[in-house]
Structures are given as structure tokens and as C-alpha cells.
Scaffold this motif. Sequence first.
Motif, PDB file in Angstrom:
ATOM      1  N   ASP A  85      19.596 -21.370 -38.424  1.00 62.96           N
ATOM      2  CA  ASP A  85      20.448 -22.307 -37.540  1.00 62.96           C
ATOM      3  C   ASP A  85      21.449 -22.882 -38.719  1.00 62.96           C
ATOM      4  OD1 ASP A  85      19.413 -24.248 -39.530  1.00 62.96           O
ATOM      5  OD2 ASP A  85      17.416 -24.268 -38.238  1.00 62.96           O
ATOM      6  N   THR A 108      21.849 -25.577 -40.487  1.00 65.06           N
ATOM      7  CA  THR A 108      21.326 -26.171 -41.597  1.00 65.06           C
ATOM      8  C   THR A 108      21.525 -25.377 -42.902  1.00 65.06           C
ATOM      9  OG1 THR A 108      18.979 -25.626 -41.224  1.00 65.06           O
ATOM     10  CG2 THR A 108      19.933 -27.669 -40.317  1.00 65.06           C
ATOM     11  N   GLN A 164      26.041 -30.509 -30.587  1.00 64.48           N
ATOM     12  CA  GLN A 164      24.756 -30.764 -31.317  1.00 64.48           C
ATOM     13  C   GLN A 164      24.468 -29.941 -32.723  1.00 64.48           C
ATOM     14  OE1 GLN A 164      22.426 -32.853 -29.861  1.00 64.48           O
ATOM     15  NE2 GLN A 164      21.351 -32.594 -31.923  1.00 64.48           N
ATOM     16  N   ASP A 165      24.917 -28.965 -32.885  1.00 65.91           N
ATOM     17  CA  ASP A 165      24.771 -28.137 -34.021  1.00 65.91           C
ATOM     18  C   ASP A 165      25.723 -28.920 -35.043  1.00 65.91           C
ATOM     19  OD1 ASP A 165      22.830 -26.584 -33.298  1.00 65.91           O
ATOM     20  OD2 ASP A 165      24.152 -24.607 -32.955  1.00 65.91           O
ATOM     21  N   THR A 222      24.131 -31.983 -36.360  1.00 65.21           N
ATOM     22  CA  THR A 222      22.775 -31.572 -37.325  1.00 65.21           C
ATOM     23  C   THR A 222      23.451 -31.229 -38.571  1.00 65.21           C
ATOM     24  OG1 THR A 222      21.616 -30.610 -35.365  1.00 65.21           O
ATOM     25  CG2 THR A 222      20.922 -29.898 -37.542  1.00 65.21           C
ATOM     26  N   LYS A 277      24.582 -34.522 -40.631  1.00 68.31           N
ATOM     27  CA  LYS A 277      23.763 -34.913 -41.242  1.00 68.31           C
ATOM     28  C   LYS A 277      22.803 -34.545 -42.281  1.00 68.31           C
ATOM     29  CE  LYS A 277      22.544 -37.666 -36.773  1.00 68.31           C
ATOM     30  NZ  LYS A 277      22.577 -39.136 -37.488  1.00 68.31           N
TER      31      LYS A 277
END
Length: 794
Positions: free
Chosen positions: A223, A225, A246-247, A250, A253
Motif C-alpha cells: 500500500d 504507506t 483515501q490513500d 493515509t 498522516k
Amino acid sequence: MADSNKKVFDIFQSMEEGPSAASSAASAQAWLDHHSRSLGLFMDGKFVRPAGRQNISLSDSKGAKLCSIVCAEDEDISQCASSAASGYTSWSGLTCSQRSKVLLRLVGVLGLHGQCLSELCALSEASCSPSVLVRLLQYYSSWAQLRDTLIPSWTSVGVVVVVSSDDCSLYSLMLKVLPAVAMGNSVIVVPGRSAAPPVLLLAQLFSGAGLPAGTLNILTGSDVTLGAKVSQNASVSYITYTGNKQDGLTLCKAAAGTGVPVSVSQCIGATCPFIIFESADIDSAVDEVIQIAFKKKKEVHWVLCVQESVAESLAARLKLRMASMKCVPLNSEGDRVLVDAAVKEAQQQGATLIQPCSAGPSVTQYPPTVLCGAAPSSPYVVSPPPGPLLPLLTFRSNTEAVALGNHSPHGHAASIWTEDLTLALETAKSLSVGLVWVNSSCVSDPCLPVCGHKDSGTCTDGGQEGLYQFLRPSWSPVLPRSSPVSMDYSKFGTEPTQAVIPDDHSMPQSFLQFVGGKACKSVSGCSVAVQAPGGGNVLGFCPDGGRKDVRNAVEAAIKAQPGWMKKSPSARAQSLYSLAKGLESKKKDVSASVSTQLGVSVEEADKEVELSVARLNVWAAYCDKLQGGSLPMPQSGAALSFPEALGVVGIILPDKYPLLSMVTVLGAAIATGNAVVMVPSQRFPLPALAFIQVLQSSDLLAGLVNIITGNPELLTVALANHSVIKAIWYWGSAEGCQYLQYSCTSPLKTLRLFCQKDGEASDAGADWTRTDASLLEDLWRNAVQWKSVWIPSA
């Protein structure tokens, strides 16, 4: 005959043309077979297959296994970052002409192996035409040649990480990779699953064509991250993301606290208005909306907005054109559940359906559906589910059309249909989107700058404007790195200050803050002491502002900003000239506050005031100079791009040069049409408070400039949590920078963050006394967002 037996891998290595169309057509499968359908990582110019790694299986468009990719781990990240750092040294060491020649050589490589790339894109559902990539290479190779000529005083940022979501197209990914490379950076690509196979192929082809080893590196993982993990390496200078919201949230953050700037282009899943006026060619508009809503692969959701006078006629034509259409495949069974729920909700709210057939029992298909009479606030309009649904709204006037178009939290693009060019341009200028097509849709070209407004992004891709995210002023060193700290984000900024309620008879002078064009106390009525340098005597008391003060200031700024933005550039310039003249007339008072607050000589204080007057005059001159223009599109038609104000900007000011730094960022913001809410340095607030008397005597609109004093952390939280604030420029603690990166994601805010320790800005780029043009240009470009309008001629 011997040549006809060559393996595809050998052809790639020698860069010779394939022997026939038939063998070339099969080359994608052969390339995958050569890698045993297990694709490794790409770094230092070659494939690397580390042992003991988890693998992810990828499927083709028919559900059959295509290949597998490796999930990179910490050791791989470190090795890749080292490769990119080495590649940056080699690549940036070349001249602009040499880099341009390498990129042009890649054009020939794509010409030889375009069919292989095209087939691989189709298999992995990352559709992208080789001709589009050729156009990208041609455009950015010319910018590589002209960088030092047309963009002087700027240099590459270093190692850039480009991250994409699983549903992102190869074109959107390469729209970030190629300009980064063209500007002299090395790149680490963290692609989504669909783009991973073709981008690995491109990396191999580019390396074989002469791109220095380490310039282009590919890390694959589970993903986005993974991109945040890469950012923690000290070699990385910048992260940019493209894909769904959404990605992107993520990634922001996960990267908070690393000290690396992060920009996002949330182009996937945005809701875009398709506006049809009564003066439009209705037949052409209907053909186009059916094509983009039901037949093309959708990266965005369209909402059809139709003028009431032609709504019935258009609905009848839609029904006629859709009569022979078949059901559209859905991505998953879960999508069918979402589509059914949206249609049921629409019918309960009184919407009627236009469908070629009724929805069958199949959970993987659904008929194209127009939801007539949809309510603008309905969830299926604001955030439509994935599937062949097209909400249809009606409007009476141009004003209503703009209101419907701006109702979405997204600001990616819009399509306007009318034969009245004046109406089209007025509507385009009023819509809060970064790209507008007139009587067309989905036209793309790298010379067209695309800047997401609102929740659709924080950076510009394409055009000359899109290059600056990969550049920094040559005099500005790379920003220092930091490591994320363990934080309770809910408690940041909650520590109370030692405030007092001053007694005017027994205490030194009490100062006022500036909100809505008036000097006033804080809502709480409390104040904080302002001490002389070194913790000496109390010089006075300034208001201890809080959340309610920020709320009042933002409300005043919202009222003032639209009127200020509508003023002509020359009118804004005259107001800034007047502001500079007002500061000069009060030089003695302001200079005294600088001298007293900083503990410097009167001569030094006078010099800072003089520099501040000069800086305001420069910003006044800027107002009507940089205003965009027409673009050289390769297709028939015309394209315009122009900068627009961000809206309301929150600024937490630095300690260094408290007066000069304030007027510099203030001038940048209001010269471009923004309103500001400023928080002066907590250590040195008096120069900013003395400047209030200059603002009171100016002709700036009430509420355009607001100054609130108090605990900067508490006020930072209030600005970050206010949905109207569009951007925050912050000079403060490392914890504050981390808090903003983590929290300013919904709604999305443009951030400009600088960490300062012990009252000293750690970024040497904030030398406010510099007169370099790139200092002001950098600020100016951070104070605007770009809009492009495409108008076909035929």
C-alpha cells in the motif's frame, strides 16, 4: 534469419526494432515470461529480487494471474535510497543539454517498444497510449534543455518520491515522474498495483537507453504507506502523490513528522460537473456525456447539470441514445450493493430513472442509469458510488449552475457546454476547479497546468507551473530532516498560557489585536506579558487570543476576500502602494517598537522598517505582472491558464525579522487576492501590533488582514481545524509541523512548513533581507492556485 530468432529480452538490450508486428505483439507476454512472471524491484539500473520477501499476485482484466510483485522491506528501502542518492549525483551533474538528449533518446525507445508497453498496460488495466508518453517525453525533454535559461536561480530538490494509488493511471504517474527527472532530480517510484508492471518495463527501457543508474528506481509494496517509510530516509527531499483521496490521506498522516514536504493530486474519484446550457449543441453534449459516463474507464464521477428549459428535451435524447446500450461490468460484488443502495435512495427522494433495461440478477453488472431529479445534497450526488450512475440536476440561471458546480468538496475539473463564449468564460472563472473544458471533455496535454482546488490537491501538475514543485531557489539549502515524535494529537495546543486580566492603572501598556478592520481585545479579555529580550522587563501586555478570536477573524476574512479578489490587479497595487506609504509615514513609531522589542539599535530598526517599505512596494508592482496567458496546445483550439487566489490563508509568523517577515508574507498573500489571519511571533509581537495603526489608516477592505496574538500552538490548532482556511504557512516547532501534516487532510490544506528551534528559524532560506527575485517568486507561487480552460476551435 538468425535475427528472427532473437529473444525479446535481447531486443530490449540492443534496442533494435523487432522483426515483425506479430512477434512484437507477443512481446509483453514474453517479457513477463523472461522474468518468470515474478517482477522484482528496480534500483541502480537493474532488477533486484531480494530473497524471503512477501509477494503480491496481480490479475489481468479477465481475472487470470498476470504476474507477482515484491513487497519491499526496510533493507530494500535503504538500498533504493542509496541508489537514488548516487543517481542524483550523476544525473544532476550533467548539463541541461545532456539531460535533454537522454530524454529525447527515450522517445525512440518508446517508438520501438510501444506495442509491448501498450499490451502490458491493457493486461494490467493501467491504460495509457504510448503516443501520450511520447508527447510527455518530448515536452519535458525541451524543458530539461531550457531549465537554466527560462528558470534561472532555481535548482533541483534532490531525491523525489512519487507515490500512486492502485487505481491510478500510468499517465497520471508519469506526469509526475518525467518532470521530476527533467529538472535534474532522481526519482523513487512507489506505484500502485495496476501501474507496477508497465512502470517497471519503462524503467528497464529507460536504463537501457542511457538514463544513469539510480536516476529512476521502482519500489513495490502492499500500500501507499511504503512511500511514507521511504520518506524517513535522510536522502529523500520531497514526496508527491497522485491517486484517490483515501490513500492520499493515509500517506499524509504516515509521513507526518519526517520533515519532508508532501504534495497530493487527488485526481481519482473526484466528482465533476458536466454543465449544459440552453445555448449548447444538445446532440453533441448528449453524445459526449454518454461516452464519458458509461463507455470510457471512469477516473472521476460526473454530475449532469442541465438548464431547465432544455431538461426534458435532453432527457428524451438520453433515453433514445441509451436504448441499445448493454450492462456495464462492475469492479466487485460490493460495488453492486453500493449502486443498489444509491438507486433506491434516489427513488425514495423522488428521482426517476433512465435505463436501457432493468437491473438483472448479476452482481457484477449494472445497466447505465441516469437519475433524473436528483437532490444536490444527496450522498449519491456529492460522493457517487463506483458504477454506471449519472445524477441529473437542473438549474435556471448561470448563478445556479455555478452553485451546483461548486457544491462538491472536490475541485478537479468541469465540462461546460454552450455556444456563448462569454457565458462559458464567466462560468469557467466562477467554478472552483482547476481544469475546465468548453464543449469538450477529458482533453489532456502536458503543457496544460492542472491544479486541484479544494479537496482535489495541493500542487500543480503539467505546464511550466508544474515544474516548480521539483525545484527550489538555488540559494535555499535543503531543509533539515526530523524524525516523527510520539504525539497525542488531541492534546496538542491545549496547554494554557499564563494569562492575566490587566489593570490599566497598575500595569504597562496593553496592546490590542486586529480583527475585522478594528483593534480589539481578545474574546476572553485576558492578556499575556511581553518581555524584553533575554527575559527582562515587561514591555506590555498583548491579548491572549483563542479559538473564538480565530473564528471571528475567519468570518471577517470570508466576507472581505471575494470583494478584494474581484478588484482589478492595478487597484490592488494602488492599495499596497498606499500601505507602504502609510508604513513610511509611521516609521518613527514602528521603528521604536522594533528597537524596544528586539533590543537592537535605532539604526538597525530603521533599516528593517525601510526594507519593509521597499518590500511592500515590490509586491504592489507584482500585482499586475504575473497573470498567466495562452498555451501552445498541439491540438486544434485554444487554452488559457491563469492564477487565482487560494482564499483565506492562515500564517503563523517567524521570530526572525518580525516586521520584515510579516510584510513579506502579507504582501505575497494579498497581492494575489487572498485574505489573511496572522499570528505574530509569541516572543516578538510588538512590531506586528505597531503595524496595526498602519492598517487602520489604509484603504484595505475591513477583514482582509487580521492579526491575533496568543499561544501559537493553540491558534495553530484553531486554524487547522477551520474548514474555510485554504492554506497554512507555519514557522514554529517540529511538533507543530507534524501536527499540521497529520491533521490538515480533511478538508485538505496547502501547507508551507518551517521548523524553528529556540527562536531561530532553522531554514536558512528565510533570509528575509534578500532581494533575490526567486525569494518573492517562490512566495508568489505558493499564494496562488492555477486554473486552465480548454476551448476547441472545431
